[in-house]
Scaffold this motif. Structure first.
Motif, PDB file in Angstrom:
ATOM      1  N   VAL A   6      33.399   5.056 -37.476  1.00 29.34           N
ATOM      2  CA  VAL A   6      32.009   5.211 -36.926  1.00 29.34           C
ATOM      3  C   VAL A   6      31.111   6.072 -38.011  1.00 29.34           C
ATOM      4  N   GLY A   7      29.860   5.232 -38.278  1.00 25.40           N
ATOM      5  CA  GLY A   7      28.978   5.982 -39.031  1.00 25.40           C
ATOM      6  C   GLY A   7      28.188   6.644 -38.118  1.00 25.40           C
ATOM      7  N   VAL A   8      27.454   7.748 -38.714  1.00 20.66           N
ATOM      8  CA  VAL A   8      26.516   8.624 -38.117  1.00 20.66           C
ATOM      9  C   VAL A   8      25.358   8.774 -38.849  1.00 20.66           C
ATOM     10  N   LEU A   9      24.320   8.082 -38.814  1.00 23.22           N
ATOM     11  CA  LEU A   9      23.199   8.280 -39.574  1.00 23.22           C
ATOM     12  C   LEU A   9      22.379   9.446 -39.117  1.00 23.22           C
ATOM     13  N   GLY A  10      22.051  10.339 -40.027  1.00 19.70           N
ATOM     14  CA  GLY A  10      21.506  11.633 -39.473  1.00 19.70           C
ATOM     15  C   GLY A  10      22.503  12.613 -39.147  1.00 19.70           C
ATOM     16  N   GLY A  11      23.441  12.419 -39.698  1.00 19.97           N
ATOM     17  CA  GLY A  11      24.705  13.233 -39.250  1.00 19.97           C
ATOM     18  C   GLY A  11      24.512  14.639 -39.837  1.00 19.97           C
ATOM     19  N   THR A  12      23.776  15.313 -40.548  1.00 18.71           N
ATOM     20  CA  THR A  12      23.754  16.519 -40.801  1.00 18.71           C
ATOM     21  C   THR A  12      22.808  17.273 -39.848  1.00 18.71           C
ATOM     22  N   GLY A  13      22.290  16.647 -39.016  1.00 14.83           N
ATOM     23  CA  GLY A  13      21.528  17.197 -37.705  1.00 14.83           C
ATOM     24  C   GLY A  13      22.348  17.935 -36.852  1.00 14.83           C
ATOM     25  N   PRO A  14      21.801  18.451 -35.968  1.00 11.35           N
ATOM     26  CA  PRO A  14      22.469  19.214 -34.760  1.00 11.35           C
ATOM     27  C   PRO A  14      23.127  17.908 -34.214  1.00 11.35           C
ATOM     28  N   GLN A  15      22.514  17.264 -33.417  1.00  7.31           N
ATOM     29  CA  GLN A  15      23.113  15.986 -32.659  1.00  7.31           C
ATOM     30  C   GLN A  15      24.072  15.247 -33.318  1.00  7.31           C
ATOM     31  N   GLY A  16      23.910  14.842 -34.618  1.00 10.62           N
ATOM     32  CA  GLY A  16      24.643  14.161 -35.538  1.00 10.62           C
ATOM     33  C   GLY A  16      26.125  14.799 -35.742  1.00 10.62           C
ATOM     34  N   ARG A  17      25.820  16.164 -36.037  1.00  8.92           N
ATOM     35  CA  ARG A  17      26.999  16.866 -36.605  1.00  8.92           C
ATOM     36  C   ARG A  17      28.025  17.223 -35.367  1.00  8.92           C
ATOM     37  N   GLY A  18      27.386  17.385 -34.416  1.00  8.10           N
ATOM     38  CA  GLY A  18      28.073  17.553 -32.979  1.00  8.10           C
ATOM     39  C   GLY A  18      28.897  16.462 -32.581  1.00  8.10           C
ATOM     40  N   LEU A  19      28.341  15.247 -32.460  1.00  2.02           N
ATOM     41  CA  LEU A  19      28.896  14.002 -32.258  1.00  2.02           C
ATOM     42  C   LEU A  19      29.878  13.663 -33.213  1.00  2.02           C
TER      43      LEU A  19
END
Lengths: 230, 230
Positions: free
Chosen positions: A12-25
Protein backbone atom coordinates in the motif's frame (compact mmCIF):
# COMPACT_ATOMS: atom_id res chain seq x y z
CA UNK A 1 -3.10 -3.85 -9.72
CA UNK A 2 -4.49 -6.07 -7.04
CA UNK A 3 -4.68 -8.99 -9.55
CA UNK A 4 -7.14 -10.78 -7.37
CA UNK A 5 -4.59 -11.09 -4.57
CA UNK A 6 -5.76 -11.00 -0.99
CA UNK A 7 -5.62 -7.55 0.53
CA UNK A 8 -2.95 -8.50 3.07
CA UNK A 9 -0.51 -9.28 0.26
CA UNK A 10 -0.76 -5.83 -1.31
CA UNK A 11 1.88 -3.16 -0.97
CA UNK A 12 0.00 0.00 0.00
CA UNK A 13 1.39 3.36 -1.04
CA UNK A 14 0.47 6.46 0.94
CA UNK A 15 0.97 9.72 -0.94
CA UNK A 16 1.30 12.63 1.44
CA UNK A 17 2.40 10.05 3.95
CA UNK A 18 4.30 12.50 6.14
CA UNK A 19 1.16 14.55 6.90
CA UNK A 20 -0.98 13.72 9.95
CA UNK A 21 -3.65 11.70 8.11
CA UNK A 22 -1.17 9.81 5.93
CA UNK A 23 1.13 9.06 8.84
CA UNK A 24 -1.78 7.89 10.97
CA UNK A 25 -3.11 5.55 8.29
CA UNK A 26 0.39 4.25 7.57
CA UNK A 27 1.17 3.40 11.17
CA UNK A 28 -2.20 1.67 11.73
CA UNK A 29 -1.94 -0.35 8.52
CA UNK A 30 1.70 -1.25 9.23
CA UNK A 31 0.68 -2.36 12.72
CA UNK A 32 -1.94 -4.57 11.08
CA UNK A 33 0.85 -6.16 9.02
CA UNK A 34 0.39 -4.30 5.75
CA UNK A 35 3.51 -3.49 3.73
CA UNK A 36 3.66 0.29 3.30
CA UNK A 37 5.44 2.63 0.91
CA UNK A 38 5.33 6.12 2.31
CA UNK A 39 5.39 8.90 -0.27
CA UNK A 40 6.22 12.57 0.09
CA UNK A 41 7.43 15.38 -2.13
CA UNK A 42 10.65 15.10 -0.16
CA UNK A 43 11.99 11.54 -0.48
CA UNK A 44 14.47 12.00 2.34
CA UNK A 45 11.78 13.20 4.72
CA UNK A 46 9.60 10.26 3.64
CA UNK A 47 12.38 7.80 4.50
CA UNK A 48 12.89 9.39 7.87
CA UNK A 49 9.17 9.25 8.77
CA UNK A 50 8.90 5.72 7.35
CA UNK A 51 11.66 4.60 9.68
CA UNK A 52 9.86 6.09 12.69
CA UNK A 53 6.59 4.45 11.68
CA UNK A 54 8.27 1.07 11.21
CA UNK A 55 9.80 1.33 14.68
CA UNK A 56 6.51 2.30 16.31
CA UNK A 57 4.58 -0.46 14.53
CA UNK A 58 7.23 -3.02 15.47
CA UNK A 59 7.22 -1.87 19.08
CA UNK A 60 3.42 -2.18 19.20
CA UNK A 61 3.27 -5.66 17.71
CA UNK A 62 6.59 -7.29 18.47
CA UNK A 63 6.90 -8.10 14.78
CA UNK A 64 8.99 -6.43 12.15
CA UNK A 65 7.06 -3.85 10.10
CA UNK A 66 7.72 -3.10 6.44
CA UNK A 67 7.55 0.67 5.91
CA UNK A 68 9.77 2.34 3.31
CA UNK A 69 9.82 5.96 2.21
CA UNK A 70 10.23 7.52 -1.20
CA UNK A 71 9.18 10.29 -3.54
CA UNK A 72 5.43 10.36 -4.31
CA UNK A 73 6.00 9.40 -7.96
CA UNK A 74 8.18 6.40 -7.08
CA UNK A 75 5.70 5.22 -4.47
CA UNK A 76 2.83 5.61 -6.94
CA UNK A 77 4.69 3.43 -9.42
CA UNK A 78 5.81 0.72 -6.99
CA UNK A 79 2.70 0.24 -4.83
CA UNK A 80 -0.18 -2.12 -5.64
CA UNK A 81 -2.83 0.19 -4.16
CA UNK A 82 -2.34 3.88 -3.48
CA UNK A 83 -3.91 6.08 -0.81
CA UNK A 84 -3.96 9.81 -1.58
CA UNK A 85 -3.68 11.76 1.68
CA UNK A 86 -2.39 15.13 0.53
CA UNK A 87 -3.96 18.50 1.39
CA UNK A 88 -6.66 19.46 -1.12
CA UNK A 89 -4.54 22.42 -2.24
CA UNK A 90 -2.01 20.10 -3.84
CA UNK A 91 -4.41 17.35 -4.88
CA UNK A 92 -5.02 18.07 -8.56
CA UNK A 93 -1.43 19.06 -9.32
CA UNK A 94 -0.04 15.90 -7.76
CA UNK A 95 -2.45 13.55 -9.52
CA UNK A 96 -1.88 15.20 -12.90
CA UNK A 97 1.77 14.13 -12.61
CA UNK A 98 0.91 10.55 -11.67
CA UNK A 99 -1.52 9.49 -14.40
CA UNK A 100 0.87 6.86 -15.76
CA UNK A 101 2.22 5.29 -12.57
CA UNK A 102 -1.32 5.09 -11.16
CA UNK A 103 -2.88 3.57 -14.30
CA UNK A 104 -4.65 0.28 -13.65
CA UNK A 105 -4.42 0.70 -9.88
CA UNK A 106 -6.94 1.22 -7.14
CA UNK A 107 -6.50 4.80 -5.93
CA UNK A 108 -8.07 5.59 -2.56
CA UNK A 109 -8.80 9.27 -2.12
CA UNK A 110 -9.26 10.42 1.48
CA UNK A 111 -8.95 14.14 0.82
CA UNK A 112 -11.40 16.54 2.51
CA UNK A 113 -11.81 19.84 0.63
CA UNK A 114 -12.22 22.19 3.58
CA UNK A 115 -11.40 25.70 4.61
CA UNK A 116 -11.37 27.33 8.04
CA UNK A 117 -12.47 30.76 9.17
CA UNK A 118 -13.54 32.35 12.44
CA UNK A 119 -16.76 30.28 12.42
CA UNK A 120 -14.94 26.98 12.05
CA UNK A 121 -14.66 24.61 9.11
CA UNK A 122 -16.51 25.01 5.85
CA UNK A 123 -16.64 23.02 2.65
CA UNK A 124 -14.76 24.06 -0.47
CA UNK A 125 -16.51 23.77 -3.81
CA UNK A 126 -14.79 21.37 -6.19
CA UNK A 127 -15.66 21.81 -9.87
CA UNK A 128 -15.85 18.03 -10.36
CA UNK A 129 -18.16 17.69 -7.33
CA UNK A 130 -15.69 16.20 -4.85
CA UNK A 131 -12.01 15.44 -4.43
CA UNK A 132 -12.70 11.81 -5.34
CA UNK A 133 -14.48 12.79 -8.54
CA UNK A 134 -11.64 15.15 -9.34
CA UNK A 135 -9.24 12.25 -8.93
CA UNK A 136 -11.40 10.09 -11.19
CA UNK A 137 -11.45 12.81 -13.85
CA UNK A 138 -7.67 13.22 -13.68
CA UNK A 139 -6.93 9.47 -13.56
CA UNK A 140 -9.15 7.93 -16.23
CA UNK A 141 -7.24 4.64 -16.18
CA UNK A 142 -7.31 4.15 -12.41
CA UNK A 143 -10.09 2.80 -10.18
CA UNK A 144 -10.78 5.68 -7.83
CA UNK A 145 -12.43 4.97 -4.50
CA UNK A 146 -13.24 7.47 -1.74
CA UNK A 147 -12.57 6.29 1.83
CA UNK A 148 -10.86 7.01 5.18
CA UNK A 149 -12.26 10.55 5.48
CA UNK A 150 -13.48 10.49 9.06
CA UNK A 151 -10.59 8.98 10.98
CA UNK A 152 -9.04 11.24 13.56
CA UNK A 153 -5.33 11.55 12.88
CA UNK A 154 -4.80 11.87 16.63
CA UNK A 155 -6.50 8.55 17.34
CA UNK A 156 -4.86 6.84 14.36
CA UNK A 157 -1.45 7.76 15.72
CA UNK A 158 -2.22 6.77 19.30
CA UNK A 159 -1.17 3.12 19.31
CA UNK A 160 -1.73 2.93 23.05
CA UNK A 161 -5.34 2.28 22.02
CA UNK A 162 -5.05 -0.81 19.83
CA UNK A 163 -8.70 -0.67 18.75
CA UNK A 164 -10.42 2.23 17.02
CA UNK A 165 -14.15 2.96 17.04
CA UNK A 166 -15.55 3.91 13.69
CA UNK A 167 -16.62 2.88 10.22
CA UNK A 168 -14.89 3.76 6.98
CA UNK A 169 -17.47 4.88 4.42
CA UNK A 170 -16.33 3.58 1.04
CA UNK A 171 -17.68 5.15 -2.15
CA UNK A 172 -16.86 4.12 -5.71
CA UNK A 173 -18.21 2.84 -8.99
CA UNK A 174 -16.19 -0.37 -9.36
CA UNK A 175 -17.34 -3.20 -7.13
CA UNK A 176 -14.04 -5.09 -7.00
CA UNK A 177 -12.26 -1.90 -5.96
CA UNK A 178 -14.73 -0.90 -3.26
CA UNK A 179 -14.66 -4.49 -1.94
CA UNK A 180 -10.87 -4.33 -1.75
CA UNK A 181 -10.85 -1.00 0.07
CA UNK A 182 -13.50 -2.25 2.51
CA UNK A 183 -11.25 -5.22 3.23
CA UNK A 184 -8.28 -2.88 3.73
CA UNK A 185 -10.27 -0.75 6.19
CA UNK A 186 -11.28 -3.89 8.04
CA UNK A 187 -7.63 -4.72 8.72
CA UNK A 188 -7.51 -1.93 11.31
CA UNK A 189 -8.85 -3.40 14.57
CA UNK A 190 -12.26 -1.95 15.45
CA UNK A 191 -12.83 -0.45 12.03
CA UNK A 192 -15.10 -1.68 9.32
CA UNK A 193 -15.36 -0.74 5.67
CA UNK A 194 -18.98 0.02 4.76
CA UNK A 195 -20.03 0.48 1.15
CA UNK A 196 -21.75 3.87 0.99
CA UNK A 197 -22.62 4.47 -2.62
CA UNK A 198 -21.24 5.62 -5.92
CA UNK A 199 -18.61 8.24 -6.57
CA UNK A 200 -21.28 10.81 -7.42
CA UNK A 201 -22.21 10.69 -3.74
CA UNK A 202 -18.63 11.27 -2.51
CA UNK A 203 -19.03 14.97 -1.83
CA UNK A 204 -21.09 14.71 1.32
CA UNK A 205 -18.88 11.97 2.71
CA UNK A 206 -15.86 14.24 2.34
CA UNK A 207 -17.78 17.31 3.52
CA UNK A 208 -19.10 15.61 6.65
CA UNK A 209 -15.59 16.05 8.02
CA UNK A 210 -16.42 19.75 8.47
CA UNK A 211 -19.27 18.71 10.77
CA UNK A 212 -16.97 16.40 12.69
CA UNK A 213 -14.68 19.39 13.25
CA UNK A 214 -17.65 21.15 14.89
CA UNK A 215 -18.43 18.06 16.94
CA UNK A 216 -14.83 17.93 18.10
CA UNK A 217 -14.89 21.56 19.18
CA UNK A 218 -18.19 21.32 21.01
CA UNK A 219 -17.54 18.01 22.77
CA UNK A 220 -13.75 18.11 22.99
CA UNK A 221 -13.74 14.80 21.15
CA UNK A 222 -12.08 13.03 18.23
CA UNK A 223 -15.32 12.14 16.52
CA UNK A 224 -15.85 9.43 13.95
CA UNK A 225 -18.87 7.82 12.33
CA UNK A 226 -20.64 4.50 12.75
CA UNK A 227 -23.39 3.24 10.47
CA UNK A 228 -26.16 1.55 12.43
CA UNK A 229 -28.20 -1.54 11.45
CA UNK A 230 -25.34 -2.85 9.28
CA UNK B 1 -41.62 30.23 21.03
CA UNK B 2 -40.19 27.89 23.58
CA UNK B 3 -40.06 30.76 26.13
CA UNK B 4 -37.50 28.86 28.14
CA UNK B 5 -39.98 26.07 28.85
CA UNK B 6 -38.70 22.52 29.17
CA UNK B 7 -38.86 20.58 25.93
CA UNK B 8 -41.47 18.12 27.27
CA UNK B 9 -43.95 20.97 27.72
CA UNK B 10 -43.79 22.10 24.11
CA UNK B 11 -46.45 21.36 21.54
CA UNK B 12 -44.61 20.04 18.49
CA UNK B 13 -46.09 20.62 15.05
CA UNK B 14 -45.18 18.27 12.22
CA UNK B 15 -45.79 19.71 8.76
CA UNK B 16 -46.12 16.97 6.19
CA UNK B 17 -47.11 14.79 9.09
CA UNK B 18 -49.00 12.28 6.98
CA UNK B 19 -45.89 11.30 4.98
CA UNK B 20 -43.68 8.43 6.16
CA UNK B 21 -41.03 10.58 7.87
CA UNK B 22 -43.50 12.92 9.51
CA UNK B 23 -45.72 10.09 10.66
CA UNK B 24 -42.74 8.19 12.04
CA UNK B 25 -41.42 11.17 13.98
CA UNK B 26 -44.90 11.98 15.25
CA UNK B 27 -45.59 8.50 16.58
CA UNK B 28 -42.18 8.26 18.29
CA UNK B 29 -42.49 11.68 19.90
CA UNK B 30 -46.07 11.01 20.95
CA UNK B 31 -44.96 7.73 22.47
CA UNK B 32 -42.34 9.68 24.40
CA UNK B 33 -45.15 11.86 25.78
CA UNK B 34 -44.80 14.88 23.50
CA UNK B 35 -47.98 16.72 22.51
CA UNK B 36 -48.21 16.65 18.71
CA UNK B 37 -50.07 18.70 16.13
CA UNK B 38 -50.01 16.86 12.83
CA UNK B 39 -50.16 19.06 9.75
CA UNK B 40 -51.07 18.22 6.17
CA UNK B 41 -52.38 20.06 3.13
CA UNK B 42 -55.56 18.06 3.75
CA UNK B 43 -56.81 18.81 7.26
CA UNK B 44 -59.25 15.90 7.22
CA UNK B 45 -56.55 13.45 6.26
CA UNK B 46 -54.33 14.93 9.00
CA UNK B 47 -57.04 14.34 11.61
CA UNK B 48 -57.51 10.78 10.47
CA UNK B 49 -53.77 9.97 10.64
CA UNK B 50 -53.45 11.83 13.95
CA UNK B 51 -56.14 9.61 15.42
CA UNK B 52 -54.30 6.48 14.29
CA UNK B 53 -51.02 7.76 15.72
CA UNK B 54 -52.65 8.63 19.03
CA UNK B 55 -54.11 5.13 19.26
CA UNK B 56 -50.80 3.45 18.46
CA UNK B 57 -48.86 5.61 20.90
CA UNK B 58 -51.43 4.95 23.63
CA UNK B 59 -51.36 1.22 22.96
CA UNK B 60 -47.57 1.22 23.19
CA UNK B 61 -47.38 3.14 26.45
CA UNK B 62 -50.65 2.53 28.23
CA UNK B 63 -51.03 6.31 28.58
CA UNK B 64 -53.21 8.67 26.63
CA UNK B 65 -51.39 10.39 23.77
CA UNK B 66 -52.13 13.91 22.56
CA UNK B 67 -52.04 13.95 18.75
CA UNK B 68 -54.34 16.27 16.82
CA UNK B 69 -54.50 16.89 13.07
CA UNK B 70 -55.01 20.06 11.10
CA UNK B 71 -54.06 22.06 8.04
CA UNK B 72 -50.34 22.89 7.81
CA UNK B 73 -50.97 26.62 8.30
CA UNK B 74 -53.07 26.08 11.43
CA UNK B 75 -50.51 23.70 12.87
CA UNK B 76 -47.70 26.16 12.12
CA UNK B 77 -49.58 28.85 14.00
CA UNK B 78 -50.59 26.77 17.01
CA UNK B 79 -47.43 24.74 17.69
CA UNK B 80 -44.53 25.91 19.87
CA UNK B 81 -41.89 24.20 17.73
CA UNK B 82 -42.43 23.05 14.16
CA UNK B 83 -40.83 20.14 12.27
CA UNK B 84 -40.87 20.43 8.48
CA UNK B 85 -41.11 16.95 6.97
CA UNK B 86 -42.48 17.64 3.51
CA UNK B 87 -40.96 16.39 0.24
CA UNK B 88 -38.35 18.80 -1.09
CA UNK B 89 -40.53 19.49 -4.12
CA UNK B 90 -43.08 21.33 -1.98
CA UNK B 91 -40.65 22.76 0.59
CA UNK B 92 -40.13 26.32 -0.62
CA UNK B 93 -43.76 26.90 -1.63
CA UNK B 94 -45.05 25.71 1.74
CA UNK B 95 -42.63 27.81 3.79
CA UNK B 96 -43.31 30.94 1.74
CA UNK B 97 -46.93 30.72 2.91
CA UNK B 98 -45.99 30.25 6.57
CA UNK B 99 -43.61 33.14 7.23
CA UNK B 100 -45.97 34.78 9.70
CA UNK B 101 -47.22 31.79 11.70
CA UNK B 102 -43.64 30.49 12.00
CA UNK B 103 -42.13 33.83 13.07
CA UNK B 104 -40.29 33.64 16.37
CA UNK B 105 -40.44 29.83 16.45
CA UNK B 106 -37.86 27.10 16.22
CA UNK B 107 -38.34 25.44 12.84
CA UNK B 108 -36.71 22.03 12.45
CA UNK B 109 -36.03 21.15 8.84
CA UNK B 110 -35.52 17.44 8.15
CA UNK B 111 -35.91 17.60 4.39
CA UNK B 112 -33.48 15.68 2.17
CA UNK B 113 -33.18 17.12 -1.35
CA UNK B 114 -32.74 13.91 -3.32
CA UNK B 115 -33.60 12.41 -6.64
CA UNK B 116 -33.59 8.81 -7.80
CA UNK B 117 -32.54 7.27 -11.09
CA UNK B 118 -31.43 3.84 -12.27
CA UNK B 119 -28.17 4.18 -10.29
CA UNK B 120 -29.94 4.96 -7.04
CA UNK B 121 -30.23 8.17 -5.06
CA UNK B 122 -28.45 11.38 -5.90
CA UNK B 123 -28.35 14.82 -4.34
CA UNK B 124 -30.32 17.74 -5.73
CA UNK B 125 -28.64 21.12 -5.90
CA UNK B 126 -30.37 23.75 -3.79
CA UNK B 127 -29.60 27.37 -4.72
CA UNK B 128 -29.34 28.34 -1.04
CA UNK B 129 -26.95 25.42 -0.35
CA UNK B 130 -29.34 23.10 1.49
CA UNK B 131 -32.99 22.71 2.37
CA UNK B 132 -32.27 24.08 5.84
CA UNK B 133 -30.57 27.17 4.42
CA UNK B 134 -33.48 27.60 2.04
CA UNK B 135 -35.81 27.52 5.02
CA UNK B 136 -33.66 30.08 6.84
CA UNK B 137 -33.73 32.36 3.80
CA UNK B 138 -37.51 32.08 3.49
CA UNK B 139 -38.17 32.42 7.24
CA UNK B 140 -35.98 35.30 8.38
CA UNK B 141 -37.85 35.65 11.69
CA UNK B 142 -37.66 31.97 12.65
CA UNK B 143 -34.81 29.99 14.21
CA UNK B 144 -34.12 27.30 11.63
CA UNK B 145 -32.37 24.12 12.74
CA UNK B 146 -31.56 21.08 10.58
CA UNK B 147 -32.12 17.68 12.23
CA UNK B 148 -33.79 14.24 11.98
CA UNK B 149 -32.43 13.50 8.48
CA UNK B 150 -31.13 9.98 8.98
CA UNK B 151 -33.95 8.22 10.79
CA UNK B 152 -35.48 5.34 8.90
CA UNK B 153 -39.21 5.90 8.59
CA UNK B 154 -39.67 2.14 8.76
CA UNK B 155 -37.88 1.89 12.11
CA UNK B 156 -39.56 5.02 13.45
CA UNK B 157 -42.96 3.49 12.80
CA UNK B 158 -42.09 0.08 14.22
CA UNK B 159 -43.07 0.53 17.86
CA UNK B 160 -42.42 -3.16 18.52
CA UNK B 161 -38.82 -1.97 18.95
CA UNK B 162 -39.10 0.59 21.74
CA UNK B 163 -35.48 1.72 21.38
CA UNK B 164 -33.86 3.08 18.23
CA UNK B 165 -30.15 3.05 17.44
CA UNK B 166 -28.85 6.29 16.04
CA UNK B 167 -27.83 9.88 16.60
CA UNK B 168 -29.65 12.94 15.35
CA UNK B 169 -27.15 15.38 13.86
CA UNK B 170 -28.34 18.89 14.73
CA UNK B 171 -27.08 21.88 12.75
CA UNK B 172 -27.96 25.51 13.33
CA UNK B 173 -26.68 28.96 14.15
CA UNK B 174 -28.64 29.70 17.34
CA UNK B 175 -27.39 27.87 20.40
CA UNK B 176 -30.65 27.93 22.37
CA UNK B 177 -32.46 26.46 19.36
CA UNK B 178 -29.95 23.68 18.66
CA UNK B 179 -29.92 22.83 22.38
CA UNK B 180 -33.71 22.56 22.34
CA UNK B 181 -33.75 20.32 19.27
CA UNK B 182 -31.04 18.12 20.77
CA UNK B 183 -33.22 17.74 23.86
CA UNK B 184 -36.21 16.88 21.66
CA UNK B 185 -34.20 14.20 19.82
CA UNK B 186 -33.09 12.79 23.14
CA UNK B 187 -36.70 12.16 24.14
CA UNK B 188 -36.83 9.22 21.70
CA UNK B 189 -35.38 6.22 23.56
CA UNK B 190 -31.99 5.22 22.15
CA UNK B 191 -31.51 8.42 20.23
CA UNK B 192 -29.28 11.32 21.03
CA UNK B 193 -29.12 14.82 19.61
CA UNK B 194 -25.54 15.70 18.68
CA UNK B 195 -24.59 19.23 17.74
CA UNK B 196 -22.93 18.99 14.33
CA UNK B 197 -22.14 22.52 13.25
CA UNK B 198 -23.62 25.60 11.73
CA UNK B 199 -26.31 25.89 9.09
CA UNK B 200 -23.71 26.44 6.38
CA UNK B 201 -22.70 22.82 6.96
CA UNK B 202 -26.25 21.46 6.62
CA UNK B 203 -25.91 20.34 3.02
CA UNK B 204 -23.77 17.28 3.64
CA UNK B 205 -25.90 16.20 6.58
CA UNK B 206 -28.97 16.23 4.35
CA UNK B 207 -27.10 14.70 1.42
CA UNK B 208 -25.67 11.83 3.45
CA UNK B 209 -29.15 10.34 3.27
CA UNK B 210 -28.39 9.46 -0.36
CA UNK B 211 -25.48 7.36 0.90
CA UNK B 212 -27.69 5.70 3.49
CA UNK B 213 -30.03 4.72 0.64
CA UNK B 214 -27.05 2.93 -0.96
CA UNK B 215 -26.16 1.30 2.35
CA UNK B 216 -29.74 0.11 2.71
CA UNK B 217 -29.71 -1.43 -0.76
CA UNK B 218 -26.37 -3.15 -0.35
CA UNK B 219 -26.92 -4.50 3.15
CA UNK B 220 -30.72 -4.78 3.17
CA UNK B 221 -30.71 -2.55 6.23
CA UNK B 222 -32.37 0.54 7.64
CA UNK B 223 -29.17 2.41 8.25
CA UNK B 224 -28.64 5.32 10.58
CA UNK B 225 -25.62 7.18 11.91
CA UNK B 226 -23.78 7.24 15.22
CA UNK B 227 -21.06 9.71 16.11
CA UNK B 228 -18.21 8.03 17.97
CA UNK B 229 -16.14 9.43 20.87
CA UNK B 230 -19.03 11.71 21.96
Amino acid sequence: MSDGRAVEELVVGVLGGTGPQGRGLAVRLATAGQRILLGSRDAERASEVAGQIAERAAAATGNEASVTGGANADVAGAADLVIVAVPFGGHADLLRELVEPLAGKVVVDCVNPMGFDELGAYVLDVPEGSAAQQAAALLPDSHVVGAFHHLSAVLLEDLSKPTLDGDVLVVGDDRASTDLVQALAGRIPGMRGVYAGRLRNARQVEALTANLVSVNRRYKAHAGVRITDV
